[in-house]
Write a protein that holds these residues in place. Sequence first.
Motif, PDB file in Angstrom:
ATOM      1  N   UNK A 297      49.653 -13.645  -1.416  1.00 18.32           N
ATOM      2  CA  UNK A 297      48.399 -14.379  -1.204  1.00 18.32           C
ATOM      3  C   UNK A 297      47.261 -13.458  -0.794  1.00 18.32           C
ATOM      4  N   UNK A 298      47.571 -12.252  -0.343  1.00 18.78           N
ATOM      5  CA  UNK A 298      46.513 -11.373   0.148  1.00 18.78           C
ATOM      6  C   UNK A 298      45.475 -11.070  -0.928  1.00 18.78           C
ATOM      7  N   UNK A 299      45.863 -10.627  -2.136  1.00 21.64           N
ATOM      8  CA  UNK A 299      44.831 -10.388  -3.145  1.00 21.64           C
ATOM      9  C   UNK A 299      44.091 -11.654  -3.556  1.00 21.64           C
ATOM     10  N   UNK A 300      44.775 -12.804  -3.554  1.00 20.52           N
ATOM     11  CA  UNK A 300      44.092 -14.050  -3.915  1.00 20.52           C
ATOM     12  C   UNK A 300      43.086 -14.428  -2.830  1.00 20.52           C
ATOM     13  N   UNK A 301      43.471 -14.295  -1.554  1.00 21.06           N
ATOM     14  CA  UNK A 301      42.541 -14.631  -0.473  1.00 21.06           C
ATOM     15  C   UNK A 301      41.356 -13.669  -0.476  1.00 21.06           C
ATOM     16  N   UNK A 302      41.595 -12.400  -0.791  1.00 23.80           N
ATOM     17  CA  UNK A 302      40.481 -11.457  -0.888  1.00 23.80           C
ATOM     18  C   UNK A 302      39.561 -11.823  -2.049  1.00 23.80           C
ATOM     19  N   UNK A 303      40.140 -12.327  -3.146  1.00 27.60           N
ATOM     20  CA  UNK A 303      39.310 -12.747  -4.273  1.00 27.60           C
ATOM     21  C   UNK A 303      38.490 -13.978  -3.910  1.00 27.60           C
ATOM     22  N   UNK A 304      39.007 -14.832  -3.024  1.00 21.95           N
ATOM     23  CA  UNK A 304      38.214 -15.961  -2.544  1.00 21.95           C
ATOM     24  C   UNK A 304      36.993 -15.474  -1.776  1.00 21.95           C
ATOM     25  N   UNK A 305      37.172 -14.416  -0.983  1.00 23.79           N
ATOM     26  CA  UNK A 305      36.049 -13.878  -0.226  1.00 23.79           C
ATOM     27  C   UNK A 305      35.021 -13.253  -1.163  1.00 23.79           C
ATOM     28  N   UNK A 306      35.472 -12.418  -2.092  1.00 27.66           N
ATOM     29  CA  UNK A 306      34.518 -11.765  -2.987  1.00 27.66           C
ATOM     30  C   UNK A 306      33.864 -12.755  -3.947  1.00 27.66           C
ATOM     31  N   UNK A 307      34.530 -13.863  -4.257  1.00 25.45           N
ATOM     32  CA  UNK A 307      33.989 -14.849  -5.191  1.00 25.45           C
ATOM     33  C   UNK A 307      33.162 -15.932  -4.503  1.00 25.45           C
ATOM     34  N   UNK A 308      33.539 -16.293  -3.282  1.00 28.60           N
ATOM     35  CA  UNK A 308      32.958 -17.471  -2.636  1.00 28.60           C
ATOM     36  C   UNK A 308      32.047 -17.161  -1.464  1.00 28.60           C
ATOM     37  N   UNK A 309      31.880 -15.895  -1.136  1.00 24.81           N
ATOM     38  CA  UNK A 309      30.977 -15.521  -0.041  1.00 24.81           C
ATOM     39  C   UNK A 309      29.872 -14.651  -0.623  1.00 24.81           C
ATOM     40  N   UNK A 310      28.654 -15.166  -0.637  1.00 22.56           N
ATOM     41  CA  UNK A 310      27.513 -14.433  -1.188  1.00 22.56           C
ATOM     42  C   UNK A 310      26.744 -13.763  -0.060  1.00 22.56           C
ATOM     43  N   UNK A 311      26.144 -12.616  -0.395  1.00 24.02           N
ATOM     44  CA  UNK A 311      25.444 -11.809   0.593  1.00 24.02           C
ATOM     45  C   UNK A 311      26.350 -10.668   1.030  1.00 24.02           C
ATOM     46  N   UNK A 312      25.925  -9.428   0.776  1.00 19.74           N
ATOM     47  CA  UNK A 312      26.815  -8.295   1.028  1.00 19.74           C
ATOM     48  C   UNK A 312      27.191  -8.194   2.501  1.00 19.74           C
ATOM     49  N   UNK A 313      26.214  -8.407   3.375  1.00 14.40           N
ATOM     50  CA  UNK A 313      26.508  -8.338   4.812  1.00 14.40           C
ATOM     51  C   UNK A 313      27.451  -9.458   5.223  1.00 14.40           C
ATOM     52  N   UNK A 314      27.182 -10.673   4.768  1.00 15.54           N
ATOM     53  CA  UNK A 314      28.044 -11.793   5.130  1.00 15.54           C
ATOM     54  C   UNK A 314      29.460 -11.570   4.620  1.00 15.54           C
ATOM     55  N   UNK A 315      29.574 -11.059   3.403  1.00 21.73           N
ATOM     56  CA  UNK A 315      30.899 -10.844   2.834  1.00 21.73           C
ATOM     57  C   UNK A 315      31.666  -9.777   3.619  1.00 21.73           C
ATOM     58  N   UNK A 316      30.970  -8.739   4.049  1.00 22.61           N
ATOM     59  CA  UNK A 316      31.654  -7.702   4.832  1.00 22.61           C
ATOM     60  C   UNK A 316      32.102  -8.255   6.182  1.00 22.61           C
ATOM     61  N   UNK A 317      31.315  -9.161   6.776  1.00 22.93           N
ATOM     62  CA  UNK A 317      31.687  -9.767   8.056  1.00 22.93           C
ATOM     63  C   UNK A 317      32.891 -10.690   7.885  1.00 22.93           C
ATOM     64  N   UNK A 318      32.858 -11.531   6.845  1.00 21.91           N
ATOM     65  CA  UNK A 318      33.966 -12.454   6.613  1.00 21.91           C
ATOM     66  C   UNK A 318      35.248 -11.665   6.322  1.00 21.91           C
ATOM     67  N   UNK A 319      35.142 -10.597   5.526  1.00 23.75           N
ATOM     68  CA  UNK A 319      36.313  -9.758   5.261  1.00 23.75           C
ATOM     69  C   UNK A 319      36.874  -9.193   6.556  1.00 23.75           C
ATOM     70  N   UNK A 320      35.988  -8.736   7.436  1.00 22.89           N
ATOM     71  CA  UNK A 320      36.433  -8.171   8.707  1.00 22.89           C
ATOM     72  C   UNK A 320      37.084  -9.229   9.589  1.00 22.89           C
ATOM     73  N   UNK A 321      36.519 -10.436   9.586  1.00 27.17           N
ATOM     74  CA  UNK A 321      37.101 -11.507  10.394  1.00 27.17           C
ATOM     75  C   UNK A 321      38.485 -11.891   9.874  1.00 27.17           C
ATOM     76  N   UNK A 322      38.643 -11.860   8.550  1.00 29.09           N
ATOM     77  CA  UNK A 322      39.965 -12.112   7.976  1.00 29.09           C
ATOM     78  C   UNK A 322      40.977 -11.103   8.493  1.00 29.09           C
TER      79      UNK A 322
END
Length: 511
Positions: free
Chosen positions: A396-421
């Motif tokens: 599930x890790x690559x799928x959950x990461x694809x959810x972040x890259x696909x469903x979180x817009x804004x480079x800063x926001x995406x980097x924050x959400x990735x870090x929180x994950x």
Amino acid sequence: MAEKNTDAHVGPNGQPISASRRGSVSKSAGPFQTEIEDVTNVEMTDEQSRKVLRKIDLFLLPIMGFCYMLQFLDKGALAASTLLGILDPKTGIHLKGSDLAWCSGIFYFGYMAWSFPSAYFVVRLPIGRYLSMAVVLWGGILMTTAGCKSFTGLMIQRFFLGVAEAAVAPGFSLITGMFYLRKEQPVRQAGWFIGNCVALILGGLVSYGVLNIPNPAIPHWKLLFLIEGAVTVAYGVFMFFVLPDSVSTAWFLKPEERLIALARTLKNKTGIMDNGKFRWPQLWEALRDPQTWLLVLYTFCVNLPNGALTTFQPLIIKGMGFSSLKSILLGLPMGGVEIVFLVITSFLASYLRNARVLLMIFNTAVSMVGMVLVYCLDSQAGRMTGLVFTVVFAMNIPISLSLVTSNVAGFTKRSIVSSMLFVGYCVGNIVGPQFFLASEAPVYKTGLASALAGYSFSIFFLILLYLYYHFENKRRDKLYGSETTIDSDQELADELSNQTDRTITSFRYLL
């Protein structure tokens, strides 16, 4: 949710998009800083787009995949060393009680401590060079394990190893979002994550080979850390020269191919050109987004068994009555099972509509069934079969990461959400091993029960996430109209607006 015309090189009328929608790369600009110009003499065909995609796959995925293999190989070295003598009172480090669990947990403390600073630096610094230096640092720190003589020294070393490794997986996730369309990302996330599966197989073979070295000058467990650490340092130096910082600096693409690569990803509307400046409003939005917390809670729960299995899996197998050598070899099938499920689920996630979260639920359920077999059965064969399938959730890790890259817009926001994950990932890996009580070895009933609870709650949060995406898409369709009514010029404007998924009216979540 159906993706509308996600091939960025084709307009709504089926004709190639002209260069006026692509832009040219400014020589003086930093990563992702581009100037959109009307270059009317260049056209992009389907064949040109496919050619660029093939080149990106050929050069980018092997670089990241081999690095991720080394990371999991190094992360699993502590578990492997338990069979190579690190627990030997004479030649190893004297560990007692829950010391091994804490040595596993402190790694994730370091990983977690650096997650948010890393989210800042990955935006501000050239991402390829930043990740390469992190790899060199982690390889060097791994080698110092051979010099540890006490529990305290090992704890300090493991903490800084976690710090050094914290940047890699979130960084690779961001790079995938830069170069690929949303529908292409699950397979490509899996393309570099397969290194994790290979490491499960290769790690066992390396440990087996090291253990069979006759009369080494230093203990076998020290040899393991020195060999794996040296290889990692060498590879980090190699990465420094070959891993690009952005689409505009991808050395393996010609200048016109870089424009095509950039044009392809504009319709992602996830801020691929919004790099180089940390946007504080996007940080606050990430903290208020329900999507963020559902992903974090899922990640925490599903990693309750992960940290424990990573550290205690060899001891669990040995506790079934196998020798150290056989325990190493019996860990190899887990890598094979992971590869099978990774290939199947990543391709289904790419080619089936609204299937990503459902596939994650399926993988977690398979792991839960495997853990039930380990917990309930007494037979050696039945428990071993169940243990092999307990690792399927990791796909599930690559799928959950694809959810972040696909469903979180804004480079800063995406980097924050990735870090929180990855904070959720770390906390789960810290807490999980604490349930594996030394007094219950080799059965670890409390630890197995905590793993079952983790799988159950993770499925619950995935169901909530699926429902959230579904109802949010319906709400947006009702307010702003169907996604099919949005023209290509508006989609390009959305990409260049540096907004987020919460504020772009044409944005729809992938389920």
